[in-house]
Design an enzyme around this catalytic site. Sequence first.
Site, PDB file in Angstrom:
ATOM      1  N   ASP A  68      -3.701  13.422 119.962  1.00 43.18           N
ATOM      2  CA  ASP A  68      -4.650  13.732 120.678  1.00 43.18           C
ATOM      3  C   ASP A  68      -6.002  13.645 119.720  1.00 43.18           C
ATOM      4  OD1 ASP A  68      -5.709  15.398 122.983  1.00 43.18           O
ATOM      5  OD2 ASP A  68      -6.697  16.573 121.168  1.00 43.18           O
ATOM      6  N   HIS A 110       1.099  15.549 127.739  1.00 41.91           N
ATOM      7  CA  HIS A 110       0.308  15.327 126.792  1.00 41.91           C
ATOM      8  C   HIS A 110       0.770  15.710 125.285  1.00 41.91           C
ATOM      9  CE1 HIS A 110      -3.296  14.634 124.861  1.00 41.91           C
ATOM     10  NE2 HIS A 110      -3.530  16.113 124.597  1.00 41.91           N
TER      11      HIS A 110
END
Length: 327
Positions: free
Chosen positions: A106, A304
């Site tokens: 991320d 994610h």
Amino acid sequence: MSQPPAADGAHRLVSSPAGRTHLVEQGSGPLVLLLHGFPESWYAWRHQLPALAAAGYRAVAIDVRGYGRSSKPDGVEAYRMLDLVSDNVAVVEALGERSAVIVGHDWGATIAATSALVRPEVFRAVGLLSVPYTPPGGPRPSEVFAQMGGTDEFYVSYFQQPGRAEAEIEPDVRGWLAGFFAALSADTMPSPGAPDPHFVSRDGMLRDRFPAGRLPAWLSEHELDVYAGEFERTGMAGALNRYRNMDRDWEDLAAFESAPITQPSLFIGGSLDSSTTWLANAITEYPTTLPALAASHILEGCGHFIQQERPRETNQILTDWLTALAP
């Protein structure tokens, strides 16, 4: 000082430009520096620390400045990308090393990529999870984000005004984190066609579109408590200030416009992760932007939070790649 648990990991505080950087270390051998994303901490790498240590590496996961036990400098501008790069270099030096492999997820992926780009003599290889490498340059980020979403507001734009997102999150940190994690995880994310949780309705809140009532399979109540406990103690401003420096980063990195990362590299994305799918064009550009890329893996059915959703696959990919790197 009490610490969240890490299997056989040693907690340390080292000096850095931030003031101090908290890290958790396990194993011995070549140094692998692990950088988390939003809204997480070193704890995002709890499954990788023992696996990398067992494979013969000195695995070190840090709290990025503004998070966890690391310092939280005052002022939004203290969270510029180049400051975070300087923290990473300081950690390598504090550990008595001259170089490291750097791996991020991320925001950590972008921090890792920038670290490798601007300090190649320190970071000899780079692994990116979720967010593909896009070289500096292009339009000003705030202008791009302002054009996304039509009548809705993109979450990065929503995060820009200091205090605004904090007012949503901090009255119920645990509940907000549970919803955020669920919104971006494969088994709990909204169904196709549902309102996109990356956008905010005008006069609404981000959490309005979060799923409710169920944690993703990778996240136990205890693990959620660890994350929530850190942000209950620190507040959210340090973490959110990273988003508030994207235009400054764009200016600071102008000298690196369109520059490739030439060190050995690796990418792992999730087929259901918007951070990967929205930037699919960046992946197709890897022969130019990451010319020493070993492999680009897309994990089918993964959301994610890659290294937490699919720890065994992630560990295997990372250790295979690290083994193949020249010492």
